[in-house]
Write an enzyme that holds these catalytic residues in place. Structure first.
Site, PDB file in Angstrom:
ATOM      1  N   LYS A  50       0.847  -1.205   0.000  1.00 32.08           N
ATOM      2  CA  LYS A  50       0.000   0.000   0.000  1.00 32.08           C
ATOM      3  C   LYS A  50       0.878   1.250   0.000  1.00 32.08           C
ATOM      4  O   LYS A  50       2.081   1.162   0.283  1.00 32.08           O
ATOM      5  CB  LYS A  50      -0.913  -0.014   1.226  1.00 32.08           C
ATOM      6  CG  LYS A  50      -0.170   0.018   2.555  1.00 32.08           C
ATOM      7  CD  LYS A  50      -1.110  -0.258   3.725  1.00 32.08           C
ATOM      8  CE  LYS A  50      -0.363  -0.246   5.053  1.00 32.08           C
ATOM      9  NZ  LYS A  50      -1.209  -0.695   6.169  1.00 32.08           N
ATOM     10  N   TYR A 277      14.738  31.047   4.394  1.00 30.46           N
ATOM     11  CA  TYR A 277      13.579  31.825   4.868  1.00 30.46           C
ATOM     12  C   TYR A 277      13.692  32.118   6.358  1.00 30.46           C
ATOM     13  O   TYR A 277      14.071  31.230   7.141  1.00 30.46           O
ATOM     14  CB  TYR A 277      12.288  31.046   4.631  1.00 30.46           C
ATOM     15  CG  TYR A 277      11.866  30.971   3.183  1.00 30.46           C
ATOM     16  CD1 TYR A 277      11.429  32.099   2.496  1.00 30.46           C
ATOM     17  CD2 TYR A 277      11.886  29.750   2.506  1.00 30.46           C
ATOM     18  CE1 TYR A 277      11.028  32.013   1.172  1.00 30.46           C
ATOM     19  CE2 TYR A 277      11.487  29.654   1.184  1.00 30.46           C
ATOM     20  CZ  TYR A 277      11.058  30.796   0.520  1.00 30.46           C
ATOM     21  OH  TYR A 277      10.669  30.714  -0.791  1.00 30.46           O
TER      22      TYR A 277
HETATM   23  C1  LIG Z   1      -0.507  -1.648   6.897  1.00 28.19           C
HETATM   24  C2  LIG Z   1      -1.017  -2.916   7.419  1.00 28.19           C
HETATM   25  C3  LIG Z   1      -0.157  -3.997   7.635  1.00 28.19           C
HETATM   26  C4  LIG Z   1       1.329  -3.898   7.484  1.00 28.19           C
HETATM   27  O1  LIG Z   1       1.880  -3.441   8.692  1.00 28.19           O
HETATM   28  P1  LIG Z   1       3.439  -3.329   8.938  1.00 28.19           P
HETATM   29  O2  LIG Z   1       3.546  -2.971  10.362  1.00 28.19           O
HETATM   30  O3  LIG Z   1       3.938  -2.273   8.037  1.00 28.19           O
HETATM   31  O4  LIG Z   1       4.009  -4.664   8.625  1.00 28.19           O
HETATM   32  C5  LIG Z   1      -0.719  -5.194   8.049  1.00 28.19           C
HETATM   33  N1  LIG Z   1      -2.050  -5.305   8.257  1.00 28.19           N
HETATM   34  C6  LIG Z   1      -2.895  -4.286   8.090  1.00 28.19           C
HETATM   35  C7  LIG Z   1      -4.333  -4.482   8.338  1.00 28.19           C
HETATM   36  C8  LIG Z   1      -2.407  -3.046   7.677  1.00 28.19           C
HETATM   37  O5  LIG Z   1      -3.253  -2.022   7.533  1.00 28.19           O
END
Ligand SMILES: *Cc1c(COP(=O)(O)O)cnc(C)c1O
Length: 386
Positions: A50, A277
């Site tokens: 993701k 800045y």
């Molecule tokens: C993002 C996510 C993961 C992955 O988690 P990590 O800590 O990055 O391994 C796993 N399960 C769900 C439901 C998530 O939303």
């Protein structure tokens, strides 16, 4: 004349001309192997890609993972899933987040798996009237998505909905990154409740379904948990969420991503000159400074301004001066030789014997690696080394 084809072929490809990330696919393979070794043969990695694979480039990362045998993926949104499918990524793709019913046709067309986020949503998916592949999310305590673990009747009813192709049930551990005794106890409690439910469903329904519970920290610290998949995100990319997190088990993760830019110009300034800045940094004496071709619009956090955060140039650590701008930042190169227009600056990664980790940057920015990585901008060039 302006030749479109030519523009596309030169655009953002292999130049490393301004600001870019470099991805070591070998390190990704190392991390897959290390984590799979802990999980054993029965439990497979579900690669969480993701948010553009935590800033690493979802298409390239997923295609590479496909090529080394990974066939299970998780994304947050349906459009992330479509992006993978339309670029030839095969295997199972689970959408972890909510999908609006007007997109359910795409779930079928692209052979995707939808997270059924509670009893009510299951009903909505069922009403669509065509078979949809789903995993049922169980809320064992995080209070985010999922049907409550104690609502056994409702969960049983979801299993019986005729248009749901229930392939798995899963839950999420939300304090498994901590070794504090109360958190370890809490996690055990979540695990116990979840597996009790699984047993109950197996008895009631007499059919096969898969189970997953571990995220990255679960995979490393609780690899003995039975499950068919581990949803591994952050650790696949070779980093911990926070610098001080400790793993119970030995695992040799290697960071996959580096962040680099170039020097646009070098100049001398005098005592009392104010840099960037707001003149937050005032030179106490004559200095040599350099302007670097990266800024907060590239995802390098502006809140690192005036924190003493360093970059690497010619294998030397040197601090950022004053405020970080949208497209540029300024560094001290007074004591570094051979710094010229075009010299390479490493903001995350290795240069010679020096190393700046994502965890270092995250700690300075008051956040976790996951946020720093996932907010890296698409303006960066993405370069992959095999
Ligand atoms: C993002 C996510 C993961 C992955 O988690 P990590 O800590 O990055 O391994 C796993 N399960 C769900 C439901 C998530 O939303």
């Amino acid at each position: 004349m302006c030749d479109d084809k030519n523009i596309i072929s030169v655009f953002n490809k292999g130049h490393k001309d301004r600001a870019w990330i470099e991805i070591e696919l070998n390190n990704l393979k190392n991390n897959v192997d290390e984590i799979q070794k802990l999980l054993g043969d029965r439990c497979k990695i579900m690669a969480v890609v993701k948010a553009n694979a935590y800033g690493h480039g979802a298409i390239e990362i997923s295609k590479y993972l496909n090529s080394i045998g990974i066939v299970n993926f998780a994304v947050a949104t349906i459009d992330e899933a479509l992006e993978l499918r339309s670029n030839g990524v095969g295997g199972n793709i689970l959408i972890l987040g909510y999908t609006n019913p007007d997109r359910f046709d795409d779930l079928i067309r692209y052979n995707l798996i939808q997270n059924v986020i509670n009893f009510e949503y299951a009903g909505v998916v069922n009403k669509f009237g065509k078979k949809i592949r789903v995993h049922i999310k169980i809320d064992t305590g995080m209070c985010r998505l999922g049907e409550k673990v104690t609502h056994v009747d409702k969960i049983n009813k979801i299993f019986d909905m005729c248009n749901l192709d229930v392939e798995a049930i899963f839950t999420h551990l939300h304090v498994d990154d901590s070794q504090k005794i109360e958190n370890v106890n809490y996690t055990s409690h979540q695990i116990r409740n979840f597996y009790n439910l699984v047993d109950c469903l197996k008895n009631e329904h007499k059919r096969e379904f898969k189970v997953h519970i571990m995220n990255s920290y679960g995979a490393i610290d609780y690899p003995e948990l039975s499950g068919d998949y581990a949803r591994v995100g952050i650790c696949l990319y070779g980093v911990k969420s926070s610098k001080n997190d400790e793993f119970k088990n030995e695992v040799n993760l290697k960071p996959v991503l580096s962040l680099k830019a170039r020097i646009a110009c070098v100049k001398e300034i005098n005592a009392n000159d104010g840099v960037s800045y707001g003149r937050d940094f005032i030179a106490k004496h004559k200095m040599k400074i350099a302007t670097v071709t990266i800024g907060y619009a590239d995802g390098y956090p502006r809140c690192l301004s005036n924190t003493g955060t360093c970059v690497l140039i010619n294998g030397r650590k040197t601090p950022i001066l004053g405020r970080i701008c949208m497209d540029q930042l300024i560094v001290d190169v007074t004591d570094i030789d051979n710094v010229n227009t075009g010299s390479i600056v490493t903001l995350i990664g290795k240069d010679g014997n020096e190393f700046i980790s994502v965890e270092d940057i995250s700690e300075k920015a008051g956040t976790i690696s996951n946020e720093i990585l996932s907010r890296l901008s698409l303006r960066l060039e993405y370069c992959y080394n095999e």
